[in-house]
Design an enzyme around this catalytic site. Structure first.
Site, PDB file in Angstrom:
ATOM      1  N   ASP A  14      33.158 -49.414 -68.985  1.00 43.59           N
ATOM      2  CA  ASP A  14      32.113 -49.661 -67.989  1.00 43.59           C
ATOM      3  C   ASP A  14      31.481 -48.336 -67.569  1.00 43.59           C
ATOM      4  O   ASP A  14      32.161 -47.321 -67.513  1.00 43.59           O
ATOM      5  CB  ASP A  14      32.743 -50.367 -66.776  1.00 43.59           C
ATOM      6  CG  ASP A  14      31.707 -51.100 -65.951  1.00 43.59           C
ATOM      7  OD1 ASP A  14      30.508 -51.079 -66.314  1.00 43.59           O
ATOM      8  OD2 ASP A  14      32.093 -51.688 -64.917  1.00 43.59           O
ATOM      9  N   HIS A  31      24.718 -46.253 -73.844  1.00 46.22           N
ATOM     10  CA  HIS A  31      25.419 -47.097 -74.829  1.00 46.22           C
ATOM     11  C   HIS A  31      25.689 -46.315 -76.119  1.00 46.22           C
ATOM     12  O   HIS A  31      26.747 -46.452 -76.724  1.00 46.22           O
ATOM     13  CB  HIS A  31      24.599 -48.349 -75.143  1.00 46.22           C
ATOM     14  CG  HIS A  31      24.429 -49.256 -73.953  1.00 46.22           C
ATOM     15  ND1 HIS A  31      25.464 -49.595 -73.113  1.00 46.22           N
ATOM     16  CD2 HIS A  31      23.330 -49.904 -73.455  1.00 46.22           C
ATOM     17  CE1 HIS A  31      25.015 -50.397 -72.151  1.00 46.22           C
ATOM     18  NE2 HIS A  31      23.726 -50.598 -72.336  1.00 46.22           N
ATOM     19  N   LEU A 126      46.727 -49.133 -87.148  1.00 48.03           N
ATOM     20  CA  LEU A 126      46.204 -49.640 -85.879  1.00 48.03           C
ATOM     21  C   LEU A 126      45.341 -50.868 -86.143  1.00 48.03           C
ATOM     22  O   LEU A 126      44.612 -50.904 -87.139  1.00 48.03           O
ATOM     23  CB  LEU A 126      45.321 -48.560 -85.222  1.00 48.03           C
ATOM     24  CG  LEU A 126      44.673 -48.924 -83.884  1.00 48.03           C
ATOM     25  CD1 LEU A 126      45.714 -48.869 -82.756  1.00 48.03           C
ATOM     26  CD2 LEU A 126      43.529 -47.963 -83.531  1.00 48.03           C
TER      27      LEU A 126
HETATM   28  C1  FPP Z   1      29.139 -51.332 -69.760  1.00 49.79           C
HETATM   29  O1  FPP Z   1      28.173 -50.404 -69.330  1.00 49.79           O
HETATM   30  C2  FPP Z   1      29.215 -51.404 -71.166  1.00 49.79           C
HETATM   31  C3  FPP Z   1      28.903 -52.479 -71.975  1.00 49.79           C
HETATM   32  C4  FPP Z   1      27.749 -53.369 -71.867  1.00 49.79           C
HETATM   33  C5  FPP Z   1      29.811 -52.772 -73.063  1.00 49.79           C
HETATM   34  C6  FPP Z   1      30.222 -51.606 -73.895  1.00 49.79           C
HETATM   35  C7  FPP Z   1      29.202 -51.218 -74.876  1.00 49.79           C
HETATM   36  C8  FPP Z   1      29.220 -50.042 -75.541  1.00 49.79           C
HETATM   37  C9  FPP Z   1      30.295 -49.011 -75.402  1.00 49.79           C
HETATM   38  C10 FPP Z   1      28.062 -49.762 -76.416  1.00 49.79           C
HETATM   39  C11 FPP Z   1      28.253 -49.864 -77.834  1.00 49.79           C
HETATM   40  C12 FPP Z   1      29.277 -50.774 -78.357  1.00 49.79           C
HETATM   41  C13 FPP Z   1      29.476 -50.894 -79.676  1.00 49.79           C
HETATM   42  C14 FPP Z   1      30.645 -51.633 -80.163  1.00 49.79           C
HETATM   43  C15 FPP Z   1      28.595 -50.273 -80.659  1.00 49.79           C
HETATM   44  P1  FPP Z   1      27.090 -50.918 -68.320  1.00 49.79           P
HETATM   45  O2  FPP Z   1      25.808 -50.991 -69.061  1.00 49.79           O
HETATM   46  O3  FPP Z   1      27.552 -52.195 -67.678  1.00 49.79           O
HETATM   47  O4  FPP Z   1      27.115 -49.748 -67.295  1.00 49.79           O
HETATM   48  P2  FPP Z   1      26.686 -49.823 -65.765  1.00 49.79           P
HETATM   49  O5  FPP Z   1      27.708 -50.703 -65.073  1.00 49.79           O
HETATM   50  O6  FPP Z   1      26.787 -48.389 -65.336  1.00 49.79           O
HETATM   51  O7  FPP Z   1      25.288 -50.365 -65.710  1.00 49.79           O
END
Ligand code: FPP
Length: 228
Positions: A14, A31, A126
């Site tokens: 997150d 991301h 893994l």
């Molecule tokens: C939360 O950040 C993250 C996600 C939506 C999921 C995780 C996604 C990634 C790590 C990106 C790429 C993934 C792959 C597998 C290529 P948020 O956008 O909710 O952050 P915020 O809470 O600060 O808005």
């Protein structure tokens, strides 16, 4: 000497959006950086002496509610990530699996996921699981429906466990980054006896060194599983 060995680690990544916004960047940059961190944590886990499985929450059933541009970007990023990281999986003996309702993804992405699973299926250091279009309640509901289709009228905990997409594993430790303290419908069944660790670090700033400290803390915890 560790009191407890960590076998299955689950991570809620997150804070990508906030990381980017703090730098005056588009959320997509967060991301992109977040995807790089998945690679670093995966290679760390592959070398760790006790970790057998790491499950990352990459896209929840609720994430479709985000603006279309962000969703489209995440889909493209996932496709690129799998293409690029296949060599990371092979070099580190990592078996890739996806859980979640994959039917919602484009045929091209579904094919990429299937190809990656197939190419890495014999790797043994893994198991790296990406939860994609995943929701814990949906996973349990699908499992119960499949048991009913088999003709069962009552089901046991063992029946449900074995019908889940992650049947083989209880989670030992859940880590969530960015200071939020919620499960967000992740692996509800498998988290029953998990230990929790909430890090203040935003996911794009997370690294193997911090994870190592978290695991060392976990290894000293006394897990009683309801006993004394
Ligand atoms: C939360 O950040 C993250 C996600 C939506 C999921 C995780 C996604 C990634 C790590 C990106 C790429 C993934 C792959 C597998 C290529 P948020 O956008 O909710 O952050 P915020 O809470 O600060 O808005």
């Amino acid at each position: 000497m560790p009191k407890t060995a960590l076998k299955h680690l689950a991570i809620i990544m997150d804070g990508n959006g906030r990381w980017a916004e703090q730098r005056g960047l588009n959320r997509t940059k967060g991301h992109e950086k977040g995807a790089e961190i998945i690679r670093d944590i995966t290679t760390y886990c592959a070398k760790h002496p006790t970790v057998e499985t790491v499950t990352f929450y990459a896209f929840s059933t609720e994430n479709w509610k985000r603006p279309k541009l962000e969703v489209d970007f995440l889909m493209k990023l996932l496709d690129r990530y799998l293409q690029k990281e296949l060599s990371t999986y092979q070099d580190n003996n990592v078996c890739f699996k996806a859980i979640g309702d994959l039917d919602a993804f484009s045929p091209k992405l579904q094919q990429r996921i299937a190809l990656t699973e197939e190419a890495t299926q014999n790797n043994t250091d893994l198991t790296h699981i990406l939860a994609l279009n995943y929701g814990g309640r949906a996973e349990i509901t699908t499992a119960v429906n499949s048991l009913m289709k088999e003709g069962k009228t009552t089901v046991s905990e063992e029946d449900i466990s074995s019908a889940l997409q992650t049947p083989y594993s209880n989670i030992d430790l859940l880590v969530r980054t960015s200071g939020e303290e919620r499960i967000s419908n992740f692996l509800l069944w498998q988290l029953s006896y998990a230990e929790f660790y909430f890090s203040q670090t935003l996911w794009p700033d997370f690294n193997a060194e911090e994870l190592n400290e978290i695991i060392e803390d976990f290894e000293q915890r006394n897990r009683r599983f309801g006993g004394l």
